[in-house]
Design an enzyme around this catalytic site. Structure first.
Site, short mmCIF file in Angstrom:
data_model
loop_
_atom_site.label_atom_id
_atom_site.label_comp_id
_atom_site.label_asym_id
_atom_site.label_seq_id
_atom_site.Cartn_x
_atom_site.Cartn_y
_atom_site.Cartn_z
N GLU A 177 0.16 -1.23 5.63
CA GLU A 177 1.17 -0.78 6.59
C GLU A 177 0.98 0.68 6.95
O GLU A 177 1.14 1.08 8.10
CB GLU A 177 2.57 -0.97 5.99
CG GLU A 177 3.72 -0.74 6.98
CD GLU A 177 4.26 0.69 7.03
OE1 GLU A 177 5.10 0.97 7.89
OE2 GLU A 177 3.84 1.54 6.20
N ASP A 197 0.83 -1.21 0.00
CA ASP A 197 0.00 0.00 0.00
C ASP A 197 0.86 1.26 0.00
O ASP A 197 2.03 1.24 0.38
CB ASP A 197 -0.95 0.02 1.20
CG ASP A 197 -0.22 0.11 2.54
OD1 ASP A 197 0.78 -0.61 2.72
OD2 ASP A 197 -0.64 0.92 3.40
#
Ligand SMILES: [Zn+2]
Length: 422
Positions: free
Chosen positions: A176, A81
């Site tokens: 994350e 991400d």
């Protein structure tokens, strides 16, 4: 012909993968699946074993051992991400071959200039190949440089069985950037004895200390009356009291804006409210757990003082732990750091251990029992339009990992994973 780390990187950054902290699903956004599925397919094509996509989006695979020795299982992590706070959609990566050291003006917004006067670490990158975005988006080197590094390593090791190493687990995870990267990862399914995240910046960096973090919410209930009623001193505005609390916070060397290195802070992230009710959200950060606790006490003390001056209002302070400095556990057995240092030296780097001013997926993993320092992967200036990656540093990261997996075979046989959670 094996694919280069650069061509992989250029493919991955074009995929929009921003996470979303308002979502309750894992992955938090559908779009992360696009890259996760693509990586799963690529790992399968490269010949990795035990390829699975767990239901929350964790892509897991094994690079099988080439040694008969019993050695620890090493896991390598990168997150797919990008941070939700800055656009990661429609990324147009631009390669600057043999960068001449001059400021890089980003074409889609010429006000955005990446300049070594502002980023002195760029001095070491003159003559190297850099990749930037085009001015209106981030690049996503955080952490697609880590993804590209691990995939390139996987291809190399799978086609070079003569390199002696134990079983290596690869894990690509979502989310994350919103602090939930490994929450739903089943560590039994991962089956690793030690791990590294490839999510660091500068060559040589081995981060094994992170912040410890708490979040705090202060709620204030005031006394609401009609402002025009003219009954003097009946109203107690929660919003004004909230402002008083913010103004009372220590600033110099104590706030997010005025600290670096090992200084912690109390940082207000949002305030909302009206006369009747107000709420301020904070994050508290420090590398030291006792100092972190003292910061929480200080916040409570400030609230107490304001409450004493206005007894008609009601105050509540709630402090919740977010994550802890992995150093508290890593110190028990420094082998994962020592071997990483040795791998850095083997490729000509000087190992450094700057404490991370933030948490990493490794903070959570370490707390859960899987010790996980963070290693450099070649990305810089995360989370904004000036983000860039250095191609030679990504290549160096691959080389360093090739050394590291061999070192675990040579020197890691006696490493014992922590079995009990503290
Ligand atoms: Zn990252």
């Amino acid at each position: 012909m094996p694919e280069t780390v650069l061509s992989r990187f250029l493919r991955y950054v074009k995929i929009h993968t921003a996470s979303d902290s308002d979502s309750n699903t894992t992955p938090s956004t559908e779009r992360q699946w696009t890259l996760l599925r693509m990586l799963a397919d690529e790992l399968r094509e490269l010949g990795a074993s035990d390829m699975t996509i767990a239901k929350h989006g964790y892509v897991l695979a094994t690079i099988p051992a080439t040694t008969r020795k019993r050695v620890p299982v090493v896991a390598l992590f990168a997150h797919v991400d990008t941070v939700p706070g800055f656009s990661g959609e429609g990324v147009k990566p631009i390669a600057h071959r043999k960068w001449n050291g001059k400021p890089i003006v980003l074409p889609d917004d010429p006000a955005q200039v990446i300049d070594m006067a502002k980023y002195p670490e760029m001095k070491s990158q003159v003559g190297k190949d850099l990749v930037t975005a085009s001015g209106t988006t981030l690049l996503g080197a955080d952490d697609k440089s880590g993804v590209a590094v691990i995939m390139t390593l996987a291809e190399f090791l799978l086609s070079h069985p003569e390199i002696e190493h134990g079983p290596i687990r690869v894990c690509f995870n979502p989310d994350e950037e919103i602090g939930r990267g490994v929450d739903k990862l089943d560590l039994k399914e991962l089956g690793a004895d030690v791990a590294y995240t490839l999510d660091g910046e500068n060559p040589g960096e081995v981060n094994w200390e992170t912040f410890s973090g708490d979040s705090a919410v202060v709620t204030i209930d005031g006394v609401s009356t009609h402002p025009g009623e003219g009954r003097k001193y009946k109203m107690v505005s929660a919003l004004m009291l909230a402002a008083r609390l913010l103004a009372a916070l220590p600033v110099e060397n104590r706030s997010a804006e005025t600290t670096d290195a090992r200084d912690g802070y109390i940082h207000a992230t949002s305030m909302s409210g009206n006369v009747a009710h107000a709420e301020i959200r904070f994050i508290l950060r420090n590398h030291d757990n006792d100092r972190l606790k003292a910061q929480g006490d200080q916040l409570r003390g400030l609230v107490k003082g304001i409450a004493a001056a206005e007894p008609r209002a009601k105050f509540k302070v709630q402090i919740t732990p977010s994550y802890r400095n992995m150093g508290y556990w890593i110190r028990e057995n420094m082998l994962p750091v020592d071997l990483a240092d040795e791998a850095m030296r083997a490729v000509g780097l000087v190992p450094t251990h700057p404490p991370t001013r933030g948490g990493t997926d490794g903070s959570r993993l370490t707390e859960r029992g899987l010790h996980t320092p963070n290693l450099f992967a070649g990305g810089h200036n995360s989370h904004g339009p000036h983000e860039y990656a250095c191609v030679q540093e990504m290549e160096l990261s691959v080389k360093m990992l090739i050394e590291l997996v061999q070192l675990w075979t040579k020197k890691g046989a006696n490493y014992k994973k922590r079995t009990k959670r503290k």
